[in-house]
Scaffold this motif. Structure first.
Motif, PDB file in Angstrom:
ATOM      1  N   ASP A 127       0.533  -0.693   0.189  1.00  0.00           N
ATOM      2  CA  ASP A 127      -0.042   0.132   0.043  1.00  0.00           C
ATOM      3  C   ASP A 127       1.031   1.174  -0.208  1.00  0.00           C
ATOM      4  O   ASP A 127       2.259   1.554   0.153  1.00  0.00           O
ATOM      5  CB  ASP A 127      -0.869  -0.523   0.904  1.00  0.00           C
ATOM      6  CG  ASP A 127      -2.049   0.513   0.800  1.00  0.00           C
ATOM      7  OD1 ASP A 127      -2.608   1.058  -0.115  1.00  0.00           O
ATOM      8  OD2 ASP A 127      -3.040   0.614   1.771  1.00  0.00           O
ATOM      9  N   LYS A 130      -1.965   7.982   1.610  1.00  0.00           N
ATOM     10  CA  LYS A 130      -2.873   8.903   1.209  1.00  0.00           C
ATOM     11  C   LYS A 130      -2.264  10.361   0.182  1.00  0.00           C
ATOM     12  O   LYS A 130      -1.723  10.527  -1.407  1.00  0.00           O
ATOM     13  CB  LYS A 130      -3.593   9.403   1.347  1.00  0.00           C
ATOM     14  CG  LYS A 130      -4.902   7.988   1.441  1.00  0.00           C
ATOM     15  CD  LYS A 130      -5.957   8.110   2.150  1.00  0.00           C
ATOM     16  CE  LYS A 130      -6.781   7.398   2.609  1.00  0.00           C
ATOM     17  NZ  LYS A 130      -7.695   7.646   3.220  1.00  0.00           N
ATOM     18  N   GLY A 209     -11.088   5.002  -4.653  1.00  0.00           N
ATOM     19  CA  GLY A 209     -10.184   5.932  -4.708  1.00  0.00           C
ATOM     20  C   GLY A 209      -9.383   5.162  -5.846  1.00  0.00           C
ATOM     21  O   GLY A 209      -9.053   3.740  -6.186  1.00  0.00           O
ATOM     22  N   HIS A 211      -6.182   3.645  -7.445  1.00  0.00           N
ATOM     23  CA  HIS A 211      -4.203   3.564  -7.444  1.00  0.00           C
ATOM     24  C   HIS A 211      -3.587   4.084  -8.782  1.00  0.00           C
ATOM     25  O   HIS A 211      -2.591   3.849  -8.365  1.00  0.00           O
ATOM     26  CB  HIS A 211      -4.568   2.219  -6.377  1.00  0.00           C
ATOM     27  CG  HIS A 211      -4.480   1.404  -7.432  1.00  0.00           C
ATOM     28  ND1 HIS A 211      -4.324   0.629  -8.586  1.00  0.00           N
ATOM     29  CD2 HIS A 211      -5.868   0.135  -6.828  1.00  0.00           C
ATOM     30  CE1 HIS A 211      -5.359  -0.675  -8.390  1.00  0.00           C
ATOM     31  NE2 HIS A 211      -5.664  -0.569  -7.337  1.00  0.00           N
TER      32      HIS A 211
END
Length: 448
Positions: A127, A130, A209, A211
């Motif tokens: 990950d 943000k 969202g 990516h």
């Protein structure tokens, strides 16, 4: 597709000694009327009352075989850490703090290996925070580079695979804060976006969202290469449940039959006795007066408990063999059997390391996709572990010296022992040891 999460959850309980391996029993304020509240892996007897079954759960104990076996396996794996080349400052920082908790990549992999070996499968999310600053100094200061999140397969509620066997989408059960409350949610990743939604295939999307990776950021690790997969150590979890029950059943036998009973024989010619009136508690503070035959104690036979002890010992030995536990040979196990077990362990470690190397290679590829850079990172995991009993190898070396083997053969034997004893040494240190052995043996002779 929905995996069989119940099997993974059972393995997780065996690994942590939780769930049905730690049954909860509630009683009233006086300690009476016990009731089992929650799951239990003890099997209830057909004619066992609920109260008696609850009491048996109250004193049940669990011996964890699975976790020590997995920790030992991961420990052997960590003795030869992978060699990696990282040529980017952010990736180098990531290797030093890969999970946003300050753990290095090698430390993270060791913990990951314990969970993966127990289940045979684990998932890895690569990950990215943000908010990502534009300049590199701020990225480093704010830790705005990829991080790793281990995901246990029992949390997977839905997934799809592409033709290559890689994830196209993954949904896991989780929780989230929403409007001041903690609610159950699904966290979903696919090849286009991530999202948080209410449970269900068509649940309300609460947050999402894009990516921009073009691939799903969740990777699957399995010992077979195909998800889902259940590893060989699952057998330890199953046998642990049988051990849990056998130990409880043996304790029940000991609890009900261990105490001896005082008997007093009534002669046939004596008048009928009022049994209720002669029942007494005899202890060290009492004196017993008798006529005729001497009172004696009778005790139940130890056969049932002995049989259970033999069954439990057999379960322990079976678990040791599945866990590839290597110990000094006993009268029941020869040195040859120990050598074979070392070979099995070496083979299992090599296979596991190759899968880990493939996972790390794909992890670096995703990390570089997040950063928008070319992947030039190289990572090489060991292809051979060569674990063996150092004491046994020293004995063989001494026998070779006594038998007059050539100096060149003795020299190679010394190198083998040094390699086993100092398996975790740096390559440069090991090379220096090899040179020292060559120089010493060539100058003085190994037979001296």
């Amino acid at each position: 597709m929905v995996p069989d999460t119940t099997r993974y959850l059972f393995i997780a309980h065996a690994l942590e000694g939780a769930g049905g391996f730690r049954p909860k029993v509630w009683t009233d304020k006086d300690g009476l009327n016990p009731k089992l509240s929650g799951p239990s892996y003890l099997v209830r007897y057909p004619r066992e009352s609920a109260e008696k079954f609850a009491r048996r759960n109250e004193v049940a104990w669990y011996r964890n075989f699975l976790k020590p076996a997995c920790i030992r396996f991961a420990g052997y794996l960590a003795k030869k850490p992978p060699r990696r080349t990282v040529d980017h400052p952010l990736l180098d920082r990531m290797a030093a703090d890969c999970d946003w908790q300050g753990n290095s990549l090698d430390v993270f992999w060791s913990a990951f290996a314990v969970e993966a070996k127990a289940r045979g499968s684990m998932l890895l999310l690569v990950d990215m925070p943000k908010a990502v600053p534009l300049d590199r100094a701020s990225q480093i200061e704010q830790r705005a580079y990829p991080y790793l999140v281990p995901i246990k397969p029992e949390l997977v509620v839905d997934y799809t695979l592409n033709v290559q066997g890689l994830f196209e989408s993954v949904a896991i059960a989780s929780t989230a804060e929403y409007q001041g409350q903690t609610i159950d949610v699904w966290r979903v990743w696919d090849t286009v976006e991530w999202r948080v939604q209410r449970p269900g295939e068509n649940g309300e999307v609460l947050e999402n969202g894009d990516h921009g990776l073009g691939v799903c950021p969740v990777l699957a690790f399995t010992e077979s290469g195909v998800f889902p997969h259940y590893g060989d150590f699952e057998q330890i979890a199953v046998l642990s449940r049988r051990y849990f029950n056998a130990a409880s059943e043996r304790d029940e036998i000991l609890r009900g039959q261990t105490f001896s009973l005082l008997t007093y024989q009534i002669p046939p010619e004596a008048p009928p006795a009022d049994l209720a009136s002669v029942t007494e508690t005899v202890g060290t503070s009492n004196m017993l007066i008798h006529n005729g035959d001497t009172p004696a104690f009778i005790a139940p036979p130890d056969g049932p408990a002995t049989i259970y002890n033999e069954v439990i010992a057999g379960l322990e030995e079976t678990i040791r063999r599945i866990a590839m536990t290597v110990e000094q040979p006993t009268q029941a196990e020869s040195g040859v059997a120990l050598t074979i077990r070392f070979q099995e362990l070496n083979s299992a470690l090599t296979s596991f390391a190759r899968r880990m190397e493939d996972l790390e290679r794909r992890m670096w590829d995703l990390a570089c996709r997040w950063l928008g850079i070319q992947n030039r990172t190289e990572s090489v995991w060991p292809k051979s572990f060569e674990l063996a009993d150092v004491g046994q190898e020293l004995t063989v070396l001494q026998q070779m010296q006594t038998s007059g083997f050539p100096d060149a053969v003795i020299r190679e034997g010394m190198k083998t022992v040094a390699g086993l004893q100092f398996a975790t040494a740096e390559p440069e240190t090991m090379d220096a040891m090899i040179v020292a052995i060559d120089e010493a043996t060539l100058q003085t002779g190994v037979s001296a």
